[in-house]
Design an enzyme around this catalytic site. Structure first.
Site, PDB file in Angstrom:
ATOM      1  N   ASP A 152       2.323  -8.564 -33.919  1.00  0.00           N
ATOM      2  CA  ASP A 152       0.935  -8.797 -33.477  1.00  0.00           C
ATOM      3  C   ASP A 152       0.030  -7.552 -33.483  1.00  0.00           C
ATOM      4  O   ASP A 152      -0.722  -7.331 -32.523  1.00  0.00           O
ATOM      5  CB  ASP A 152       0.926  -9.410 -32.063  1.00  0.00           C
ATOM      6  CG  ASP A 152       1.611 -10.771 -31.999  1.00  0.00           C
ATOM      7  OD1 ASP A 152       2.141 -11.234 -33.025  1.00  0.00           O
ATOM      8  OD2 ASP A 152       1.625 -11.377 -30.909  1.00  0.00           O
ATOM      9  N   ASP A 179      -0.262 -13.538 -33.952  1.00  0.00           N
ATOM     10  CA  ASP A 179      -0.600 -14.525 -32.938  1.00  0.00           C
ATOM     11  C   ASP A 179      -1.711 -15.371 -33.574  1.00  0.00           C
ATOM     12  O   ASP A 179      -2.647 -14.815 -34.172  1.00  0.00           O
ATOM     13  CB  ASP A 179      -1.104 -13.764 -31.697  1.00  0.00           C
ATOM     14  CG  ASP A 179      -0.755 -14.440 -30.384  1.00  0.00           C
ATOM     15  OD1 ASP A 179       0.308 -15.079 -30.289  1.00  0.00           O
ATOM     16  OD2 ASP A 179      -1.563 -14.313 -29.432  1.00  0.00           O
ATOM     17  N   HIS A 195      -3.777 -18.758 -32.714  1.00  0.00           N
ATOM     18  CA  HIS A 195      -4.056 -19.873 -31.805  1.00  0.00           C
ATOM     19  C   HIS A 195      -5.169 -20.790 -32.305  1.00  0.00           C
ATOM     20  O   HIS A 195      -6.109 -20.341 -32.981  1.00  0.00           O
ATOM     21  CB  HIS A 195      -4.469 -19.336 -30.434  1.00  0.00           C
ATOM     22  CG  HIS A 195      -3.411 -18.523 -29.747  1.00  0.00           C
ATOM     23  ND1 HIS A 195      -2.105 -18.959 -29.587  1.00  0.00           N
ATOM     24  CD2 HIS A 195      -3.467 -17.299 -29.151  1.00  0.00           C
ATOM     25  CE1 HIS A 195      -1.427 -18.032 -28.934  1.00  0.00           C
ATOM     26  NE2 HIS A 195      -2.215 -17.017 -28.666  1.00  0.00           N
ATOM     27  N   HIS A 210      -6.858 -23.377 -27.388  1.00  0.00           N
ATOM     28  CA  HIS A 210      -5.442 -23.192 -27.032  1.00  0.00           C
ATOM     29  C   HIS A 210      -5.211 -23.206 -25.518  1.00  0.00           C
ATOM     30  O   HIS A 210      -6.017 -22.672 -24.748  1.00  0.00           O
ATOM     31  CB  HIS A 210      -4.918 -21.875 -27.617  1.00  0.00           C
ATOM     32  CG  HIS A 210      -3.431 -21.803 -27.634  1.00  0.00           C
ATOM     33  ND1 HIS A 210      -2.712 -21.056 -26.729  1.00  0.00           N
ATOM     34  CD2 HIS A 210      -2.527 -22.432 -28.418  1.00  0.00           C
ATOM     35  CE1 HIS A 210      -1.425 -21.218 -26.982  1.00  0.00           C
ATOM     36  NE2 HIS A 210      -1.278 -22.034 -28.001  1.00  0.00           N
ATOM     37  N   HIS A 254      -8.335 -15.323 -27.745  1.00  0.00           N
ATOM     38  CA  HIS A 254      -7.896 -14.259 -28.660  1.00  0.00           C
ATOM     39  C   HIS A 254      -7.185 -14.866 -29.862  1.00  0.00           C
ATOM     40  O   HIS A 254      -6.646 -15.972 -29.795  1.00  0.00           O
ATOM     41  CB  HIS A 254      -6.962 -13.279 -27.928  1.00  0.00           C
ATOM     42  CG  HIS A 254      -5.661 -13.913 -27.501  1.00  0.00           C
ATOM     43  ND1 HIS A 254      -5.545 -14.675 -26.359  1.00  0.00           N
ATOM     44  CD2 HIS A 254      -4.442 -13.923 -28.077  1.00  0.00           C
ATOM     45  CE1 HIS A 254      -4.302 -15.110 -26.251  1.00  0.00           C
ATOM     46  NE2 HIS A 254      -3.608 -14.684 -27.277  1.00  0.00           N
ATOM     47  N   LYS A 264       2.439 -17.630 -35.164  1.00  0.00           N
ATOM     48  CA  LYS A 264       3.035 -18.275 -33.993  1.00  0.00           C
ATOM     49  C   LYS A 264       1.961 -18.590 -32.967  1.00  0.00           C
ATOM     50  O   LYS A 264       0.901 -17.949 -32.964  1.00  0.00           O
ATOM     51  CB  LYS A 264       4.100 -17.358 -33.382  1.00  0.00           C
ATOM     52  CG  LYS A 264       3.502 -16.043 -32.925  1.00  0.00           C
ATOM     53  CD  LYS A 264       4.555 -15.088 -32.423  1.00  0.00           C
ATOM     54  CE  LYS A 264       3.947 -13.794 -31.975  1.00  0.00           C
ATOM     55  NZ  LYS A 264       2.968 -13.913 -30.873  1.00  0.00           N
ATOM     56  N   CYS A 298       4.739 -10.051 -26.271  1.00  0.00           N
ATOM     57  CA  CYS A 298       5.286 -10.560 -27.530  1.00  0.00           C
ATOM     58  C   CYS A 298       6.435  -9.720 -28.080  1.00  0.00           C
ATOM     59  O   CYS A 298       7.380 -10.265 -28.660  1.00  0.00           O
ATOM     60  CB  CYS A 298       4.162 -10.754 -28.539  1.00  0.00           C
ATOM     61  SG  CYS A 298       3.068 -12.117 -28.021  1.00  0.00           S
TER      62      CYS A 298
HETATM   63  C1  VGL Z   1       0.264 -11.453 -26.610  1.00  0.00           C
HETATM   64  C2  VGL Z   1      -0.669 -12.216 -24.664  1.00  0.00           C
HETATM   65  C3  VGL Z   1      -1.114 -13.364 -25.294  1.00  0.00           C
HETATM   66  C4  VGL Z   1       1.022 -10.370 -27.308  1.00  0.00           C
HETATM   67  C5  VGL Z   1      -0.168 -12.587 -27.262  1.00  0.00           C
HETATM   68  O1  VGL Z   1       0.910 -10.239 -28.554  1.00  0.00           O
HETATM   69  O2  VGL Z   1       1.757  -9.627 -26.619  1.00  0.00           O
HETATM   70  N1  VGL Z   1       0.011 -11.286 -25.306  1.00  0.00           N
HETATM   71  N2  VGL Z   1      -0.850 -13.528 -26.605  1.00  0.00           N
HETATM   72 ZN    ZN Z   2      -1.661 -15.205 -27.637  1.00  0.00          ZN
END
Ligand code: VGL
Ligand code: ZN
Length: 243
Positions: A47, A85, A87, A91, A120, A145, A190
């Site tokens: 990510d 990430d 979404h 979401h 995000h 994901k 993540c």
């Molecule tokens: C993440 C919070 C929400 C991450 C992703 O990449 O760590 N954290 N979505």
């Molecule tokens: Zn996320």
């Protein structure tokens, strides 16, 4: 056991530890001092996206600092996988979808506790793009994901319902990978969940601490995440441990 039998038993045990990745896998890899990644190793870059670096909607403090380091680390691996990430605009993990809820509060969902986040990494938006300067042209897979509206997925292997697989474990197994090395954002979400799920899926796992940055939710989340990772057999290493 006679000396001869004992010696051949030890040799066998060492051989099988190497094959199946017993507790000594990293010690073996580091026997020569540093880890030299090969065909059974993969670097998983978690990510490293615009939303997660300063200026983004869910910025991780100093998240941009790790980009040049990750580029350099990736050159040492023949196998590299990137994650995004990814979404839907509505979401379930977005605080904006829950009346009266603010980012960083938690709610209970069918699959357990869900932390709520600012919007995000919406599919196809600029914030979901890789961070500027990330350059790993030889990466062979981008795994997205968190694309099911009603289920989050911090982990690159398994969604938050603990049932739905992303397919990453199957891909790595079919390619003969045994050892997963993690870098990216965020250490305590993540990256950490992915490393723990790599262990659960039968891989060895190590997190390169200096090539990650954390959210540190509540001021204690980062150390708690490391404790959890280490308890589940994830190795805490540094980029300088690589040859
Ligand atoms: C993440 C919070 C929400 C991450 C992703 O990449 O760590 N954290 N979505
Ligand atoms: Zn996320």
């Amino acid at each position: 056991m006679s000396g001869l039998h004992r010696r051949s038993f030890l040799k066998l045990a060492a051989g099988s530890a190497m094959l199946t990745g017993g507790a000594g896998w990293l010690a073996q890899a580091m026997a020569a001092g540093k880890i030299a990644p090969g065909g059974k190793d993969v670097l998983i870059v978690i990510d490293v996206q615009k939303c997660f670096i300063p200026g983004g909607s869910l910025a991780v403090d100093k998240g941009d600092e790790i980009v040049p380091l990750i580029n350099a680390i990736a050159k040492k691996f023949e196998n590299v996988v990137l994650t995004q990430d990814w979404h839907t605009p509505d979401h379930v993990s977005f605080a904006s979808q829950h009346d009266g809820k603010k980012p960083f509060e938690a709610i209970q969902l069918g699959y357990g506790t869900q932390v709520l986040w600012p919007d995000h990494c919406v599919q196809g938006t600029e914030g979901a793009d890789f961070a500027p300067g990330l350059s790993i042209p030889h990466a062979t897979l981008v795994i997205r994901k968190g694309y099911h509206r009603d289920v989050d997925s911090y982990s690159a292997f398994l969604e938050a319902d603990k049932k739905t697989l992303t397919g990453l474990g199957g891909y790595l197994k079919q390619r003969g990978v045994q050892n997963c090395y993690f870098v990216g954002l965020a250490t305590d979400f993540c990256v950490g969940w992915s490393a723990i799920d790599a262990r659960a899926a039968g891989f060895n796992a190590a997190v390169l601490e200096d090539a990650c940055r954390g959210i540190n939710l509540g001021g204690t989340g980062l150390e708690a995440a490391w404790k959890d990772m280490v308890a589940k057999g994830v190795k805490r290493i540094q980029s300088t441990d690589l040859a």
